[in-house]
Scaffold this motif. Sequence first.
Motif: not given
Length: 250
Positions: A104-106, A110-111, A115-116, A183-186
């Motif tokens: 999966h592309p960086y 999402l990274d 990580l969290f 917030m970040f994951v569609n």
Amino acid sequence: MTLLFMATLLAHLLAIISIKHFKTSQILLILASALQTILCGQVILSDTGWIFNAQNACLVVSWLSNIIVLISGFRLLVLRLLIHLIAITVLCWIYYLPITSIAHPYEWALDIHILFSIVAYSLLFVSSIVAVDLGYQIHKMKKNVFISQSMTINSLLKNEEKLFKLILFGWLFLTGALLTGIMFVNGFLAQGIGHKVLFSFLAWVLFAILIVGRLTKGWRGKTAIRLNLIAMSLLMLGFIGSYIVLDYLI
């Protein structure tokens, strides 16, 4: 790669053999963790992105669990034994039954979420093993059976304090994982991972109740241990369960 797998596996095995000799076992745990660090990098990271599946998720959690135990300075016999056995199981699973997964592309957003999530799961996973170990000690103490010379009420209380610190930090990282996911994951709730989010949220609520109970009512012993294990079971269903479904059932 095969040599690295075997060297890591051997370090964990030798650590188990010398488990009653803390210094030797600790050195071997450091060695095993260093080798596992290299292994994680080679297995998970690629030029095109993350290669993440059930096996790699377990490998990273096992590696971070080693680091957490080292930093925390736990001398609990059952805890140290279990983290080595889990590492050996994961290593054998990856080596003998490998899963082919695409990278999966960086993406920085999402990274951060990944990580969290990984740090939260690792902290809370170690806390659950510590809870099992402390529960076993409490059971033995009530029967006036001491499994080691270092097992005293004072050491039990110190380890219990460390346990709640793990739970608190794990809960904070889990909070970060849920917030960054929203917030970040569609389509965070609509990508076939709704069950993962639901189990994670239920675990988050139970860990929050446990933390509040500890701070306001001084919860400890069986009450705290049981609630911790229930919450961790829910988190495990959501975290590892989702990867297993995606890798083996879909």
